[in-house]
Write a protein that holds these residues in place. Structure first.
Motif, PDB file in Angstrom:
ATOM      1  N   UNK A 290       0.814  -1.434  -0.167  1.00  0.00           N
ATOM      2  CA  UNK A 290      -0.168  -0.043  -0.100  1.00  0.00           C
ATOM      3  C   UNK A 290       1.039   1.372  -0.011  1.00  0.00           C
ATOM      4  N   UNK A 291       2.089   1.286   0.546  1.00  0.00           N
ATOM      5  CA  UNK A 291       3.008   2.182   0.734  1.00  0.00           C
ATOM      6  C   UNK A 291       2.891   2.865  -0.948  1.00  0.00           C
ATOM      7  N   UNK A 292       3.944   1.634  -1.530  1.00  0.00           N
ATOM      8  CA  UNK A 292       4.114   1.751  -2.914  1.00  0.00           C
ATOM      9  C   UNK A 292       3.119   2.155  -3.522  1.00  0.00           C
ATOM     10  N   UNK A 293       1.735   1.908  -3.075  1.00  0.00           N
ATOM     11  CA  UNK A 293       0.815   2.512  -3.766  1.00  0.00           C
ATOM     12  C   UNK A 293       0.688   4.313  -4.190  1.00  0.00           C
ATOM     13  N   UNK A 294       0.732   4.199  -2.593  1.00  0.00           N
ATOM     14  CA  UNK A 294       0.964   5.642  -2.417  1.00  0.00           C
ATOM     15  C   UNK A 294       1.215   6.658  -2.530  1.00  0.00           C
ATOM     16  N   UNK A 295       3.143   6.147  -2.413  1.00  0.00           N
ATOM     17  CA  UNK A 295       4.422   7.189  -3.865  1.00  0.00           C
ATOM     18  C   UNK A 295       3.633   6.649  -5.198  1.00  0.00           C
ATOM     19  N   UNK A 296       3.312   6.258  -5.376  1.00  0.00           N
ATOM     20  CA  UNK A 296       3.055   5.778  -7.176  1.00  0.00           C
ATOM     21  C   UNK A 296       1.740   7.538  -7.265  1.00  0.00           C
ATOM     22  N   UNK A 297       1.098   7.210  -5.936  1.00  0.00           N
ATOM     23  CA  UNK A 297       0.024   7.841  -6.517  1.00  0.00           C
ATOM     24  C   UNK A 297       0.505   9.770  -6.642  1.00  0.00           C
ATOM     25  N   UNK A 298       1.298   9.810  -5.545  1.00  0.00           N
ATOM     26  CA  UNK A 298       1.799  10.882  -4.960  1.00  0.00           C
ATOM     27  C   UNK A 298       2.416  11.110  -6.903  1.00  0.00           C
ATOM     28  N   UNK A 299       3.470  10.415  -6.859  1.00  0.00           N
ATOM     29  CA  UNK A 299       4.731  11.023  -8.223  1.00  0.00           C
ATOM     30  C   UNK A 299       3.294  10.763  -9.882  1.00  0.00           C
ATOM     31  N   UNK A 300       2.631   9.930  -9.143  1.00  0.00           N
ATOM     32  CA  UNK A 300       1.566  10.565 -10.685  1.00  0.00           C
ATOM     33  C   UNK A 300       1.046  11.869 -10.662  1.00  0.00           C
ATOM     34  N   UNK A 301       0.212  12.634  -9.102  1.00  0.00           N
ATOM     35  CA  UNK A 301       0.057  13.812  -9.505  1.00  0.00           C
ATOM     36  C   UNK A 301       1.282  14.664  -9.046  1.00  0.00           C
TER      37      UNK A 301
END
Length: 262
Positions: free
Chosen positions: A52-63
């Motif tokens: 879930x942390x990897x997903x959160x980091x991915x979403x942060x980079x995406x935005x």
């Protein structure tokens, strides 16, 4: 990044030694009935936490890349997201702690016991296992693949609006590409590290008889070790692809050498 690093440390502490000792050294659970549910909970919790942390980091980079002029998460909001991930990972792992206990094999007289999940409803156990697999592996990989594909198109083919200085544009572009490359390598590492474990789990759910073989017992332990080795290889990736991390590590190493010299 700090939350991911913390989860890597927790995996090293709670997964590696207990898995190696119980599955490859002693071939039974030597840590007593109290630690059986506790360690089972912590092992699943940290694995969910990392995914879930990897997903959160991915979403942060995406935005950040797709909407560079939008307001980013404040420190308070980031802490709330991290707290939510940790809380969800803990609560979702509770059934493992509830149903884990020492099991003495009837066909092995004098068996010292293994730490297993014993569910009263086998169908419910399978549903729970499938949901864990989806949350911890397949859904994060799908989300990261989709977001990284879009990010890659933006970083390599589009120009950020408002960037008129050529040298500054090139510098920012290189920085974005390095960050994207590092995250992609981390995701690929996660995918490959966990793939054998989930393949064995899926086949084992369809054909439980595969676990009757001692070679499969060893193969499962090795696949488990490969999956949790992802934490160690992540540190190597950070050192290889992140200059700030590399400089900090080198400074830490120099400090430790100075302390030892004194």
């Amino acid at each position: 990044m700090c939350s991911l690093a913390a989860s890597d440390v927790l995996v090293t502490v709670f997964s590696v030694p207990f898995t190696v000792l119980s599955n490859l050294v002693f071939m039974y659970w030597p840590f007593g009935p109290f630690l059986c549910p506790v360690i089972s909970l912590l092992q699943l919790m940290v694995n969910l936490l990392r995914a879930l942390t990897l997903v959160a980091m991915t979403c942060d980079r995406y935005f950040v890349i797709t909407k560079p002029f939008s307001q980013r998460l404040t420190l308070k909001q980031a802490k709330l997201v991290i707290a939510g991930i940790w809380s969800f990972s803990f609560l979702f792992s509770l059934p493992v702690a509830i149903f884990s206990k020492i099991v003495y094999l009837p066909y092995e007289p004098g068996s010292k016991g293994l730490c297993f999940e014993v569910w009263s409803n086998e169908s419910l156990r399978r549903v729970y296992g499938i949901v864990i697999m989806l949350i911890q592996y397949f859904i994060p990989l799908l989300l990261m693949f989709l977001t990284f594909s879009h990010i890659a198109v933006i970083v390599w083919t589009k120009r950020t609006p408002g960037e008129a200085n050529k040298k500054r544009d090139e510098r920012r572009g290189r920085s974005k590409k390095r960050m994207l490359q590092m995250l992609i390598i981390i995701v690929l590492n996660y995918f490959l590290s966990w793939l054998p474990f989930h393949v064995i789990s899926i086949v084992g759910d369809v054909h439980p008889s595969i676990y009757d073989s001692m070679s499969m017992h060893v193969l499962w332990a090795l696949a488990h070790l490969l999956s949790i080795s992802n934490s160690a290889t992540n540190a190597g990736i950070y050192y290889w692809r992140n200059r700030t991390y590399r400089v900090a590590f080198q400074n830490l190493w120099k400090c430790s050498q100075l302390i030892q010299g004194r």
